[in-house]
Design a protein around this motif. Structure first.
Motif, PDB file in Angstrom:
ATOM      1  N   MET A   1      45.322  77.528  24.722  1.00 43.02           N
ATOM      2  CA  MET A   1      45.302  77.038  23.360  1.00 43.02           C
ATOM      3  C   MET A   1      46.241  77.725  22.798  1.00 43.02           C
ATOM      4  O   MET A   1      46.550  78.868  22.898  1.00 43.02           O
ATOM      5  CB  MET A   1      43.767  77.297  22.749  1.00 43.02           C
ATOM      6  CG  MET A   1      43.976  76.957  21.303  1.00 43.02           C
ATOM      7  SD  MET A   1      42.315  77.049  20.530  1.00 43.02           S
ATOM      8  CE  MET A   1      42.301  78.836  20.194  1.00 43.02           C
ATOM      9  N   SER A   2      47.157  77.063  21.950  1.00 43.19           N
ATOM     10  CA  SER A   2      48.199  77.691  21.003  1.00 43.19           C
ATOM     11  C   SER A   2      47.689  78.725  20.147  1.00 43.19           C
ATOM     12  O   SER A   2      46.425  78.495  19.673  1.00 43.19           O
ATOM     13  CB  SER A   2      48.924  76.637  20.201  1.00 43.19           C
ATOM     14  OG  SER A   2      49.758  77.192  19.290  1.00 43.19           O
ATOM     15  N   LYS A   3      48.532  79.668  19.895  1.00 40.86           N
ATOM     16  CA  LYS A   3      48.174  80.678  18.944  1.00 40.86           C
ATOM     17  C   LYS A   3      47.968  80.254  17.495  1.00 40.86           C
ATOM     18  O   LYS A   3      47.110  80.514  16.648  1.00 40.86           O
ATOM     19  CB  LYS A   3      49.147  81.742  18.967  1.00 40.86           C
ATOM     20  CG  LYS A   3      49.451  82.575  20.152  1.00 40.86           C
ATOM     21  CD  LYS A   3      50.326  83.626  19.970  1.00 40.86           C
ATOM     22  CE  LYS A   3      50.635  84.560  21.439  1.00 40.86           C
ATOM     23  NZ  LYS A   3      51.094  83.659  22.272  1.00 40.86           N
ATOM     24  N   PHE A   4      48.465  79.038  17.277  1.00 36.84           N
ATOM     25  CA  PHE A   4      48.495  78.286  15.786  1.00 36.84           C
ATOM     26  C   PHE A   4      47.617  77.158  15.829  1.00 36.84           C
ATOM     27  O   PHE A   4      47.988  76.296  15.186  1.00 36.84           O
ATOM     28  CB  PHE A   4      49.944  78.208  15.444  1.00 36.84           C
ATOM     29  CG  PHE A   4      50.452  79.252  15.075  1.00 36.84           C
ATOM     30  CD1 PHE A   4      50.582  79.941  13.636  1.00 36.84           C
ATOM     31  CD2 PHE A   4      51.338  80.332  15.721  1.00 36.84           C
ATOM     32  CE1 PHE A   4      50.951  80.889  13.200  1.00 36.84           C
ATOM     33  CE2 PHE A   4      51.789  81.364  15.325  1.00 36.84           C
ATOM     34  CZ  PHE A   4      51.791  81.876  14.063  1.00 36.84           C
ATOM     35  N   ALA A   5      46.818  76.898  16.983  1.00 39.60           N
ATOM     36  CA  ALA A   5      45.952  75.593  17.002  1.00 39.60           C
ATOM     37  C   ALA A   5      45.303  75.535  15.852  1.00 39.60           C
ATOM     38  O   ALA A   5      44.414  76.358  15.256  1.00 39.60           O
ATOM     39  CB  ALA A   5      45.084  75.679  18.292  1.00 39.60           C
ATOM     40  N   GLY A   6      45.320  74.304  15.031  1.00 39.39           N
ATOM     41  CA  GLY A   6      44.149  74.083  13.841  1.00 39.39           C
ATOM     42  C   GLY A   6      44.972  74.821  12.612  1.00 39.39           C
ATOM     43  O   GLY A   6      44.429  74.585  11.519  1.00 39.39           O
ATOM     44  N   THR A 216      47.268  81.061   9.746  1.00 35.76           N
ATOM     45  CA  THR A 216      47.658  82.503  10.429  1.00 35.76           C
ATOM     46  C   THR A 216      46.926  82.321  11.817  1.00 35.76           C
ATOM     47  O   THR A 216      46.164  81.580  11.999  1.00 35.76           O
ATOM     48  CB  THR A 216      47.281  83.862   9.718  1.00 35.76           C
ATOM     49  OG1 THR A 216      45.946  83.852   9.772  1.00 35.76           O
ATOM     50  CG2 THR A 216      47.816  83.716   8.345  1.00 35.76           C
ATOM     51  N   SER A 217      47.739  83.201  12.814  1.00 35.48           N
ATOM     52  CA  SER A 217      47.215  83.280  14.016  1.00 35.48           C
ATOM     53  C   SER A 217      45.884  84.207  14.082  1.00 35.48           C
ATOM     54  O   SER A 217      45.277  84.348  15.143  1.00 35.48           O
ATOM     55  CB  SER A 217      48.114  83.670  15.048  1.00 35.48           C
ATOM     56  OG  SER A 217      48.824  84.825  14.925  1.00 35.48           O
ATOM     57  N   PRO A 222      39.669  77.978  14.003  1.00 38.76           N
ATOM     58  CA  PRO A 222      39.135  78.036  15.337  1.00 38.76           C
ATOM     59  C   PRO A 222      38.835  79.136  15.691  1.00 38.76           C
ATOM     60  O   PRO A 222      37.837  79.288  16.349  1.00 38.76           O
ATOM     61  CB  PRO A 222      40.471  77.298  16.229  1.00 38.76           C
ATOM     62  CG  PRO A 222      41.084  76.410  15.269  1.00 38.76           C
ATOM     63  CD  PRO A 222      41.201  77.355  13.758  1.00 38.76           C
ATOM     64  N   LEU A 223      39.254  80.412  15.324  1.00 35.51           N
ATOM     65  CA  LEU A 223      38.879  81.712  15.661  1.00 35.51           C
ATOM     66  C   LEU A 223      37.571  82.143  15.124  1.00 35.51           C
ATOM     67  O   LEU A 223      36.630  82.682  15.711  1.00 35.51           O
ATOM     68  CB  LEU A 223      40.049  82.754  15.174  1.00 35.51           C
ATOM     69  CG  LEU A 223      41.534  82.995  16.116  1.00 35.51           C
ATOM     70  CD1 LEU A 223      42.099  84.165  15.636  1.00 35.51           C
ATOM     71  CD2 LEU A 223      40.955  83.419  17.416  1.00 35.51           C
ATOM     72  N   LEU A 224      37.406  81.411  13.752  1.00 35.83           N
ATOM     73  CA  LEU A 224      36.125  82.017  13.202  1.00 35.83           C
ATOM     74  C   LEU A 224      35.101  81.170  13.799  1.00 35.83           C
ATOM     75  O   LEU A 224      33.798  81.664  13.756  1.00 35.83           O
ATOM     76  CB  LEU A 224      36.323  81.658  11.805  1.00 35.83           C
ATOM     77  CG  LEU A 224      37.337  82.730  11.083  1.00 35.83           C
ATOM     78  CD1 LEU A 224      37.607  81.965   9.803  1.00 35.83           C
ATOM     79  CD2 LEU A 224      36.566  84.247  11.044  1.00 35.83           C
ATOM     80  N   GLY A 225      35.113  79.855  14.146  1.00 34.20           N
ATOM     81  CA  GLY A 225      34.015  79.008  14.715  1.00 34.20           C
ATOM     82  C   GLY A 225      32.921  78.952  14.144  1.00 34.20           C
ATOM     83  O   GLY A 225      33.060  78.514  12.695  1.00 34.20           O
TER      84      GLY A 225
END
Length: 262
Positions: A1-6, A216-217, A222-225
């Motif tokens: 997954m790209s670091k900047f996905a979403g 931000t990356s 997506p990171l926070l889900g």
């Protein structure tokens, strides 16, 4: 997954663009020894550098490895660019970019993206595609992660509570160089280095701060889900402790490093 996905939509809407003072500095430097006509923008993102500079060039190339970002850049830029200006988009890493035969850049811009690149390799690679009077400009401002005010520190603490103490870079941990960019450039083919620092004052509100974080990356949606709503409500409560009218002042600066061949 790209670091900047979403993140692309939030990046386009909430990331502060290139201030006019920064654009004027870049154009002045680009034209120092000869009229600048060609621009190569590496790490284009959603097109903010080209949006700020496009009127000064007749031939522009944008390079961006993230598919979502470059697709949005195409939409953003094609709405504003003159039919007299040629523009091309390349979806690849900066180190892998190959321009058209005999094409050279009057100015290369790398804004808020040099830390994602193989820096020495990128600069060596560029030496073949920059005109003898051309310049490479590496520049950017401080991210929210570099907290320099009470409200920023509080927001960073919320991010750390949700995603860990170390700064994230998508699914990985962010690894930053520990050398000034000016030193790295001086050891490259562009060893004639000039520095500029341009102060920037900004006023934020809660919505723009959240939008910025989602760009931000290190705090993307997506990171926070599944904890996204909890995160957002926590940021809102935290910021409310620092302002009664939902305004948050920021003192920042753009650090510009211009490299030329000697």
């Amino acid at each position: 997954m790209s670091k900047f996905a979403g993140t692309a939509t939030y990046y386009s809407r909430y990331r502060p663009g290139v201030p006019s003072e920064v654009a004027e500095c870049l154009i002045s430097e680009a034209n120092r020894y000869a009229p600048a006509t060609t621009l190569l923008d590496l790490g284009t993102g959603t097109g903010q550098v080209i949006e700020a500079l496009h009127q000064n060039f007749r031939d522009i190339i944008a390079v961006e490895p993230d598919v979502e970002m470059i697709n949005l850049a195409k939409k953003n830029i094609r709405v504003i660019i003159s039919s007299e200006t040629a523009i091309s988009f390349y979806n690849c890493q900066a180190e892998e970019f190959l321009p058209p035969i005999n094409w050279t850049a009057s100015l290369v811009t790398i804004c808020r993206a040099f830390h994602w690149m193989d820096q020495e390799k990128t600069l060596r690679h560029l030496s073949k595609y920059v005109s003898p009077t051309g310049a490479v400009a590496i520049f950017g401002d401080h991210s929210f992660w570099r907290a320099n005010s009470p409200w920023k520190k509080a927001v960073r603490k919320v991010i750390q509570d949700f995603l860990g103490e170390q700064r994230r870079a998508g699914e990985c941990v962010f690894s930053h160089h520990n050398r000034p960019y000016s030193e790295i450039i001086k050891e490259s083919p562009f060893s004639d280095v000039t520095k500029f620092n341009i102060p920037v004052h900004r006023t934020w509100n809660t919505e723009s701060i959240l939008g910025y974080l989602y760009s931000t990356s290190f705090a993307s949606r997506p990171l926070l889900g599944e904890r996204l709503e909890e995160f957002e409500s926590t940021v809102r409560r935290t910021l409310a402790e620092f302002s009664q009218d939902d305004t948050f002042e920021e003192e920042n600066e753009f650090m510009i490093r211009i490299g030329r061949k000697k």
